[in-house]
Design a protein around this motif. Structure first.
Motif, PDB file in Angstrom:
ATOM      1  N   GLN A 362     -15.158 -35.129   2.517  1.00  0.00           N
ATOM      2  CA  GLN A 362     -15.562 -34.105   1.546  1.00  0.00           C
ATOM      3  C   GLN A 362     -15.900 -34.732   0.195  1.00  0.00           C
ATOM      4  N   THR A 363     -15.170 -35.767  -0.166  1.00  0.00           N
ATOM      5  CA  THR A 363     -15.453 -36.450  -1.435  1.00  0.00           C
ATOM      6  C   THR A 363     -16.812 -37.142  -1.389  1.00  0.00           C
ATOM      7  N   LEU A 364     -17.095 -37.825  -0.290  1.00  0.00           N
ATOM      8  CA  LEU A 364     -18.360 -38.549  -0.178  1.00  0.00           C
ATOM      9  C   LEU A 364     -19.554 -37.616   0.037  1.00  0.00           C
ATOM     10  N   CYS A 365     -19.283 -36.393   0.470  1.00  0.00           N
ATOM     11  CA  CYS A 365     -20.374 -35.452   0.779  1.00  0.00           C
ATOM     12  C   CYS A 365     -20.398 -34.263  -0.179  1.00  0.00           C
ATOM     13  N   LYS A 366     -19.805 -34.411  -1.348  1.00  0.00           N
ATOM     14  CA  LYS A 366     -19.656 -33.261  -2.244  1.00  0.00           C
ATOM     15  C   LYS A 366     -20.996 -32.684  -2.698  1.00  0.00           C
ATOM     16  N   GLU A 367     -22.064 -33.499  -2.699  1.00  0.00           N
ATOM     17  CA  GLU A 367     -23.361 -32.974  -3.137  1.00  0.00           C
ATOM     18  C   GLU A 367     -23.950 -31.980  -2.141  1.00  0.00           C
ATOM     19  N   TYR A 368     -23.385 -31.936  -0.923  1.00  0.00           N
ATOM     20  CA  TYR A 368     -23.879 -30.999   0.093  1.00  0.00           C
ATOM     21  C   TYR A 368     -22.966 -29.774   0.232  1.00  0.00           C
ATOM     22  N   LYS A 369     -22.028 -29.614  -0.668  1.00  0.00           N
ATOM     23  CA  LYS A 369     -20.974 -28.606  -0.505  1.00  0.00           C
ATOM     24  C   LYS A 369     -21.518 -27.193  -0.351  1.00  0.00           C
ATOM     25  N   ASN A 370     -22.611 -26.880  -1.012  1.00  0.00           N
ATOM     26  CA  ASN A 370     -23.148 -25.517  -0.977  1.00  0.00           C
ATOM     27  C   ASN A 370     -24.175 -25.298   0.133  1.00  0.00           C
ATOM     28  N   GLU A 371     -24.365 -26.308   0.966  1.00  0.00           N
ATOM     29  CA  GLU A 371     -25.339 -26.178   2.050  1.00  0.00           C
ATOM     30  C   GLU A 371     -24.707 -25.500   3.268  1.00  0.00           C
ATOM     31  N   ASP A 372     -25.544 -24.821   4.045  1.00  0.00           N
ATOM     32  CA  ASP A 372     -25.059 -24.111   5.231  1.00  0.00           C
ATOM     33  C   ASP A 372     -24.448 -25.057   6.259  1.00  0.00           C
ATOM     34  N   TYR A 373     -24.926 -26.293   6.262  1.00  0.00           N
ATOM     35  CA  TYR A 373     -24.481 -27.242   7.290  1.00  0.00           C
ATOM     36  C   TYR A 373     -23.283 -28.088   6.841  1.00  0.00           C
ATOM     37  N   PHE A 374     -22.640 -27.723   5.726  1.00  0.00           N
ATOM     38  CA  PHE A 374     -21.575 -28.565   5.180  1.00  0.00           C
ATOM     39  C   PHE A 374     -20.427 -28.762   6.175  1.00  0.00           C
ATOM     40  N   GLU A 375     -19.996 -27.691   6.831  1.00  0.00           N
ATOM     41  CA  GLU A 375     -18.887 -27.819   7.779  1.00  0.00           C
ATOM     42  C   GLU A 375     -19.263 -28.736   8.939  1.00  0.00           C
ATOM     43  N   ASN A 376     -20.492 -28.594   9.430  1.00  0.00           N
ATOM     44  CA  ASN A 376     -20.949 -29.479  10.509  1.00  0.00           C
ATOM     45  C   ASN A 376     -21.014 -30.928  10.040  1.00  0.00           C
ATOM     46  N   LEU A 377     -21.395 -31.109   8.776  1.00  0.00           N
ATOM     47  CA  LEU A 377     -21.471 -32.460   8.215  1.00  0.00           C
ATOM     48  C   LEU A 377     -20.088 -33.104   8.165  1.00  0.00           C
ATOM     49  N   ILE A 378     -19.094 -32.360   7.691  1.00  0.00           N
ATOM     50  CA  ILE A 378     -17.736 -32.908   7.608  1.00  0.00           C
ATOM     51  C   ILE A 378     -17.212 -33.227   9.005  1.00  0.00           C
ATOM     52  N   GLU A 379     -17.502 -32.360   9.945  1.00  0.00           N
ATOM     53  CA  GLU A 379     -17.084 -32.616  11.328  1.00  0.00           C
ATOM     54  C   GLU A 379     -17.736 -33.890  11.853  1.00  0.00           C
ATOM     55  N   ASN A 380     -19.016 -34.057  11.531  1.00  0.00           N
ATOM     56  CA  ASN A 380     -19.735 -35.258  11.962  1.00  0.00           C
ATOM     57  C   ASN A 380     -19.170 -36.514  11.301  1.00  0.00           C
ATOM     58  N   MET A 381     -18.867 -36.419  10.006  1.00  0.00           N
ATOM     59  CA  MET A 381     -18.390 -37.584   9.252  1.00  0.00           C
ATOM     60  C   MET A 381     -17.013 -38.048   9.706  1.00  0.00           C
ATOM     61  N   THR A 382     -16.241 -37.152  10.301  1.00  0.00           N
ATOM     62  CA  THR A 382     -14.889 -37.507  10.753  1.00  0.00           C
ATOM     63  C   THR A 382     -14.820 -37.715  12.264  1.00  0.00           C
ATOM     64  N   SER A 383     -15.974 -37.673  12.928  1.00  0.00           N
ATOM     65  CA  SER A 383     -15.992 -37.728  14.390  1.00  0.00           C
ATOM     66  C   SER A 383     -15.899 -39.143  14.945  1.00  0.00           C
ATOM     67  N   GLY A 384     -16.143 -40.134  14.128  1.00  0.00           N
ATOM     68  CA  GLY A 384     -16.132 -41.512  14.599  1.00  0.00           C
ATOM     69  C   GLY A 384     -16.236 -42.471  13.439  1.00  0.00           C
ATOM     70  N   PRO A 385     -16.302 -43.766  13.726  1.00  0.00           N
ATOM     71  CA  PRO A 385     -16.311 -44.745  12.634  1.00  0.00           C
ATOM     72  C   PRO A 385     -17.617 -44.756  11.843  1.00  0.00           C
ATOM     73  N   SER A 386     -17.469 -44.889  10.536  1.00  0.00           N
ATOM     74  CA  SER A 386     -18.582 -45.212   9.643  1.00  0.00           C
ATOM     75  C   SER A 386     -18.472 -46.692   9.302  1.00  0.00           C
ATOM     76  N   LEU A 387     -19.534 -47.251   8.759  1.00  0.00           N
ATOM     77  CA  LEU A 387     -19.502 -48.645   8.331  1.00  0.00           C
ATOM     78  C   LEU A 387     -19.609 -48.693   6.815  1.00  0.00           C
ATOM     79  N   ALA A 388     -18.538 -49.144   6.170  1.00  0.00           N
ATOM     80  CA  ALA A 388     -18.530 -49.292   4.712  1.00  0.00           C
ATOM     81  C   ALA A 388     -18.924 -50.720   4.362  1.00  0.00           C
ATOM     82  N   LEU A 389     -19.752 -50.868   3.339  1.00  0.00           N
ATOM     83  CA  LEU A 389     -20.273 -52.172   2.934  1.00  0.00           C
ATOM     84  C   LEU A 389     -20.118 -52.358   1.431  1.00  0.00           C
ATOM     85  N   VAL A 390     -19.872 -53.580   1.023  1.00  0.00           N
ATOM     86  CA  VAL A 390     -19.990 -53.950  -0.386  1.00  0.00           C
ATOM     87  C   VAL A 390     -21.188 -54.879  -0.486  1.00  0.00           C
ATOM     88  N   LEU A 391     -22.176 -54.471  -1.275  1.00  0.00           N
ATOM     89  CA  LEU A 391     -23.440 -55.196  -1.373  1.00  0.00           C
ATOM     90  C   LEU A 391     -23.610 -55.774  -2.769  1.00  0.00           C
TER      91      LEU A 391
END
Length: 596
Positions: A362-391
């Protein structure tokens, strides 16, 4: 055969303040598409502009331009915005502004203003008294102008003496401490532009300190400066418009009276400017640990000796940012994205797979909070591993923003169709499948959170030459480690026991002690995320011969002679690292964060 008719440029390109000022001399109406370098002009409106220019510009009353906000002081308020902004200038006065690629509204505004100009030219109406759109207040404009000037940078040299390095004063002198501490260089607002760790030669000491050569104790001073490692720092005071600050006691007569609602009077802090680094060091009683050189000729001499590439390095603005590949992209296109990142000149300093919690998502996706797909987005973001990078890259923040594009697929297709957002769009969600820090401050917070720093002990053994030491230190830094503490010490048996306590009962331990007694070792605290594993990987196998086969670029393979004289040593576990560091440096360092 008739030659192909040359196409006339639709929009004038404005990319600096002087071109902007010149553009304002246009007669008639100029429609300006204000854009960011990382986002680009709005291509979605160009068809409309071309149509209007063909239909309305028979009397050359209508002009179009694109203006890059990053390089134009007047447009400073529009920086760091992806949404298209259209300004309407009539005879040099900005009379209207439209946010967003609203084609019908932009079309109507252009037609209305062109018709007005024609009626005015024909004497059919008097020019309206437009209220000019103010793009910035005077303070902002002045600040922008000041920042755009090429002000001369002032530098000082600070030499932290060997005794201060050995006793651990280096970190105290140059780095931030607890909130409220004021006896530190960085806390005072100075900037450390470059640093080096060197054992000064006698010739260098006599040269650098020639101004005090006639003092009675100078001959005793020279060996004190050559008996261990010194830190040489290049320190910037900032430009003349923005020198470092100091706190002073306010004038009681000028204090504001408390309001009726105030229960306690808080004394305001008055900020004054430090005249010099020397003044600051003396006022903070640090002179016995740190010498300052502010004579520009001597400063340049030191820079030329220890920092020969300083001028070219300071012209490059290296920035560290946090990036993230969302789960779907990580699963399907990870290698393709990583290849593009490296091809674009980014260095991947750190990377890790992480399954986000709902709160983190929710913190990383806060700019989408008012979108209809926000709940689906959070479900997607927690469904498996993401890759974090320091560039890391020069001007990394803006380059990354431009590379990945806007937050939503719709915006990206309009503003930056060649961005990674469009290239790696997923059917599941209409968003950018890559995340990037919105600012450098946010990047540091995110890096600290997702890549919490860890400490480990590093030791360079006596048989390593001074030149090899410096090469190893360079390798350590290139690997992303920060050397947060360091001291050179001839290890006693008791001190060696604290480092090698796991093997001190082994038969070969007496041979280890003999090797360590051959000369001083360099003991360091190395800090980065996953420091223990990364340091052991950088060191390589214990046996240098084995390292040459399995890890030929490792430190032990390069500088080791045999199993005992294998160049470097390091801790094996978090507990071992903390216990050893505390014993050797005699001051507790912050505990290693728990590994996620």
């Amino acid at each position: 055969m008739a030659g192909k008719k040359r196409e006339i440029q639709l929009q004038a390109v404005i990319n600096n303040q002087s071109m902007w000022d010149e553009m304002l001399q246009n007669k008639g109406l100029t429609v300006i598409d204000v854009y960011q370098a990382w986002c680009g002009p709005c291509k979605a409106m160009q068809t409309l502009f071309r149509k209007l220019k063909n239909e309305l510009n028979e009397d050359e009353i209508l002009h179009f331009a694109v203006a890059e906000a990053d390089n134009i002081v007047t447009l400073q308020p529009f920086r760091d915005k992806c949404e298209p902004i259209f300004l309407f200038s009539v005879n040099g006065k900005i009379v209207a502004k439209i946010n967003g690629a609203n084609a019908p509204l932009v079309n109507k505004k252009i037609v209305d203003l062109v018709n007005e100009e024609r009626k005015i030219a024909a004497g059919e109406m008097v020019r309206p008294q437009y209220n000019e759109i103010l793009l910035a207040d005077s303070d902002t404009e002045n600040a922008g102008e000041a920042s755009s000037e090429n002000l001369e940078q002032l530098y000082s040299i600070a030499i932290i003496k060997p005794e201060a390095v050995v006793t651990g004063k280096t970190v105290e002198i140059k780095r931030k401490g607890d909130i409220g501490e004021q006896n530190l260089i960085i806390n005072a607002g100075f900037v450390i532009e470059a640093e080096a760790k060197r054992v000064l030669t006698e010739e260098q000491v006599r040269d650098f300190y020639s101004r005090i050569a006639d003092q009675p104790d100078f001959e005793d001073f020279v060996p004190l400066m050559t008996n261990g490692i010194s830190y040489i720092l290049v320190i910037s005071q900032g430009n003349k418009q923005d020198p470092p600050w100091k706190e002073t006691v306010p004038n009681p007569e000028s204090e504001l009276e408390p309001s009726e609602n105030q229960h306690e009077m808080v004394t305001p802090t008055v900020m004054e400017k430090w005249d010099s680094l020397q003044d600051y060091i003396e006022r903070q009683h640090l002179s016995e640990f740190c010498d300052i050189e502010e004579n520009m000729a001597n400063v340049n001499k030191v820079i030329d000796i220890f920092f020969p590439d300083f001028k070219s390095i300071t012209s490059i603005k290296l920035e560290r940012i946090m990036a993230l590949l969302r789960p779907d992209l990580f699963k399907k296109k990870k290698e393709d994205v990583l290849n593009i990142i490296q091809d674009e000149g980014f260095k991947i300093l750190m990377q890790r797979q992480i399954v986000l919690s709902e709160e983190e998502a929710q913190t990383l996706c806060k700019e989408y909070k008012n979108e209809d797909y926000f709940e689906n987005l959070i479900e997607n973001m927690t469904s498996g591993p993401s890759l974090a990078l320091v560039l890391l890259r020069d001007n990394g923040l803006q380059h990354w923003k431009k590379l990945i594009g806007p937050n939503t697929l719709e915006e990206a297709k309009e503003c930056l169709p060649e961005s990674l957002c469009v290239q790696f769009a997923m059917e599941s969600l209409p968003i950018n499948q890559l995340y990037g820090s919105v600012s450098l401050e946010a990047a540091e917070r995110e890096i600290q959170y997702f890549f919490p720093p860890q400490n480990t002990l590093g030791l360079i053994k006596p048989h390593v030459t001074q030149e090899q030491r410096e090469e190893i230190i360079d390798l350590i830094k290139e690997a992303g480690f920060e050397i947060t503490q360091m001291k050179e010490v001839l290890l006693t048996e008791d001190q060696a026991d604290k480092i090698y306590f796991k093997i001190k009962k082994r038969d070969f331990y007496k041979d280890v002690l003999e090797v360590l007694s051959e000369g001083p070792s360099l003991v360091m605290v190395l800090t980065k995320w996953n420091a223990i594993s990364d340091w052991r990987r950088l060191m390589g196998p214990i046996d240098p011969d084995e390292g040459k086969l399995l890890s030929p670029d490792s430190i032990r393979a390069t500088y080791g002679k045999n199993v005992l004289r294998n160049a470097v040593h390091g801790s094996s576990t978090v507990h071992e690292a903390m216990e050893t560091i505390n014993k050797i440096f005699e001051e507790a360092v912050p505990e290693n964060p728990e590994q996620n």
